[in-house]
Design a protein around this motif. Structure first.
Motif, PDB file in Angstrom:
ATOM      1  N   GLU A 185       0.699  -1.230   0.016  1.00 58.01           N
ATOM      2  CA  GLU A 185       0.087   0.012  -0.072  1.00 58.01           C
ATOM      3  C   GLU A 185       0.932   1.225  -0.092  1.00 58.01           C
ATOM      4  OE1 GLU A 185      -3.274   2.204   2.806  1.00 58.01           O
ATOM      5  OE2 GLU A 185      -2.973   0.203   3.127  1.00 58.01           O
ATOM      6  N   GLY A 186       1.964   1.441   0.755  1.00 57.56           N
ATOM      7  CA  GLY A 186       2.873   2.327   0.942  1.00 57.56           C
ATOM      8  C   GLY A 186       3.733   2.594  -0.273  1.00 57.56           C
ATOM      9  N   SER A 187       4.130   1.505  -1.128  1.00 57.14           N
ATOM     10  CA  SER A 187       5.110   1.571  -2.100  1.00 57.14           C
ATOM     11  C   SER A 187       4.027   1.974  -3.263  1.00 57.14           C
ATOM     12  CB  SER A 187       5.767   0.112  -2.612  1.00 57.14           C
ATOM     13  OG  SER A 187       4.558  -0.535  -2.690  1.00 57.14           O
ATOM     14  N   ALA A 188       2.685   1.670  -3.321  1.00 56.61           N
ATOM     15  CA  ALA A 188       1.768   2.098  -4.528  1.00 56.61           C
ATOM     16  C   ALA A 188       1.593   3.422  -4.577  1.00 56.61           C
ATOM     17  CB  ALA A 188       0.491   1.038  -4.431  1.00 56.61           C
ATOM     18  N   ALA A 220      11.042  12.831 -12.379  1.00 54.23           N
ATOM     19  CA  ALA A 220      11.273  11.461 -11.842  1.00 54.23           C
ATOM     20  C   ALA A 220      10.380  10.429 -12.731  1.00 54.23           C
ATOM     21  CB  ALA A 220      11.045  11.153 -10.500  1.00 54.23           C
ATOM     22  N   VAL A 221      10.983   9.088 -12.811  1.00 54.61           N
ATOM     23  CA  VAL A 221      10.372   8.083 -13.437  1.00 54.61           C
ATOM     24  C   VAL A 221      10.423   7.186 -12.231  1.00 54.61           C
ATOM     25  CG1 VAL A 221      10.258   6.176 -14.969  1.00 54.61           C
ATOM     26  CG2 VAL A 221      11.119   8.583 -15.864  1.00 54.61           C
ATOM     27  N   ARG A 246       4.702   4.991  -5.659  1.00 54.51           N
ATOM     28  CA  ARG A 246       4.906   5.144  -7.190  1.00 54.51           C
ATOM     29  C   ARG A 246       4.031   5.992  -7.678  1.00 54.51           C
ATOM     30  NH1 ARG A 246       3.591   5.402 -11.514  1.00 54.51           N
ATOM     31  NH2 ARG A 246       3.944   3.725 -13.345  1.00 54.51           N
ATOM     32  N   LEU A 247       2.909   6.167  -7.183  1.00 53.93           N
ATOM     33  CA  LEU A 247       1.808   7.155  -7.947  1.00 53.93           C
ATOM     34  C   LEU A 247       2.293   8.619  -7.579  1.00 53.93           C
ATOM     35  CD1 LEU A 247      -0.871   6.888  -9.429  1.00 53.93           C
ATOM     36  CD2 LEU A 247      -2.086   7.151  -7.143  1.00 53.93           C
ATOM     37  N   GLY A 248       2.605   8.677  -6.589  1.00 52.58           N
ATOM     38  CA  GLY A 248       2.898  10.472  -6.114  1.00 52.58           C
ATOM     39  C   GLY A 248       4.239  10.920  -6.487  1.00 52.58           C
TER      40      GLY A 248
END
Length: 396
Positions: A360-363, A379-380, A366-368
């Motif tokens: 949940e945190g990594s998702a 950033a990519v 990634r989105l932010g």
């Protein structure tokens, strides 16, 4: 009668005496009068006024109301679409050609009056209620000035029962358990999304009892919309509220009950909705990135090798990335590979790895962080394989 055509009084070699010579341009039912005059036949014509009166008298029975048009609809697109659909279902009764003769659109209220050639064709068009036009279902109704008793004397007021509605997907889902009123319309899907990807997104809310991704019969390609029904009907409104308006690539999803607007979730559903929205965010990343989420996010185009050579500058970058990463969840570790002691290149230089306690945190990270600018660099952000990260393999 037009003035007589005067022919020259000449003899034609080989002509039988007492007969008339053939005149170029004359039709067989014309004949010459004395001195070469030509008599034209009389053609009976229906008075224009009578034709106009007959046309206007049937107009109320030849028009249909079409509501719920998209913002991009225009007279030409509506006329072309309904003419093609009428031909496809076998609804034309007035012979070959387009069934639609006129379209009037109210752009502000997004409805149109579509005028057909005949009363029977207008009645057949009533079977098109709910057909998908430009990605959304439209309403097909009788106009407010429709006079049922008068129309009954002009022609059939009911659609032909033998219309081939399956040719335009109107029977879509009837064999797959897609029942009203809990059938969901999912529009605005990117055309390259596969059936498996769409199902995976929808199943974020629960198991499906029925699902259909509408495809072109000739090419087999997706038409960009689908229908579904959940096994647990209580999640219908939750799924609609959570998915509607979500951007997928260059598209924006339209998700609602097939024949209704979007219903607002009840208060007791709000917690479920929040959880579902988080799940959708994760699922969106799966579809966008093309790989399953992991607990590790890899950032590229954030730092350069020169910035990492100086110890003090390196520590500042490390602290900055830790502060950014903690905004999205419980951060376990931050790894920023550096060049060798003599400036030589090492695996992973230029990348930043953020390890989270859960997906949940990594998702969320990634989105932010994807597309964010750091010191002018965009950033990519991608998910990184956990086993490679654990082994210290930062260059794959």
């Amino acid at each position: 009668m037009p003035p007589p055509i005067m022919m020259p009084n000449v003899s034609v070699p080989g002509q039988v005496p007492g007969t008339t010579a053939a005149v170029p341009g004359m039709l067989p039912n014309m004949f010459l009068l004395g001195a070469g005059q030509v008599q034209f036949p009389t053609i009976p014509l229906m008075p224009v006024q009578a034709m106009t009166q007959q046309y206007q008298a049937t107009r109320h029975a030849r028009r249909v109301y079409v509501g719920g048009l998209s913002a991009t609809a225009n007279e030409q697109s509506v006329a072309s679409f309904f003419s093609q659909v009428m031909s496809a279902i076998g609804g034309n009764t007035a012979g070959p050609g387009d069934a639609v003769v006129n379209v009037y659109i109210n752009y502000e209220k997004k409805f149109a009056f579509v005028e057909m050639r005949s009363v029977e064709e207008a009645s057949n068009a009533m079977a098109l209620d709910g057909i998908i036009f430009e990605g959304a279902p439209v309403k097909v109704r009788r106009p407010s000035d429709y006079n049922a008793p008068l129309a009954a004397a002009l022609g059939s007021s009911q659609p032909n029962p033998n219309l081939n509605l399956a040719a335009v997907e109107l029977l879509l889902g009837s064999a797959s358990g897609l029942e009203e009123p809990d059938r969901i319309f999912v529009g605005g899907l990117p055309y390259y999304f596969t059936e498996a990807q769409v199902r995976e997104l929808l199943e974020s809310f629960g198991a499906l009892r029925g699902f259909d991704l509408v495809k072109d019969r000739e090419t087999g390609n997706s038409k960009g919309y689908a229908f579904c029904v959940y096994q647990d009907l209580s999640v219908t409104d939750i799924a609609c509220a959570a998915l509607n308006g979500i951007k997928m690539g260059d598209k924006t999803l339209t998700v609602r009950r097939a024949n209704q607007g979007i219903a607002q979730p009840r208060p007791e559903q709000e917690n479920i909705l929040l959880q579902a929205q988080q799940q959708v965010a994760i699922q969106r990343l799966v579809l966008q990135v093309g790989s399953l989420p992991t607990k590790v996010v890899c950032l590229t185009q954030v730092v350069s090798a020169d910035e990492l050579k100086d110890d003090e500058e390196y520590e500042e970058i490390l602290d900055d990335m830790k502060g950014e990463g903690e905004k999205y969840g419980t951060l376990v570790n931050v790894v920023i590979p550096r060049p060798g002691p003599n400036g030589e290149a090492t695996p992973g230089v230029g990348r930043v790895f953020l390890e989270y306690a859960d997906i949940e945190g990594s998702a969320k990270a990634r989105l932010g962080l994807h597309g964010r600018k750091f010191a002018g660099n965009q950033a990519v952000a991608i998910f990184y394989e956990e086993n490679k990260y654990a082994k210290g393999e930062y260059d794959a």
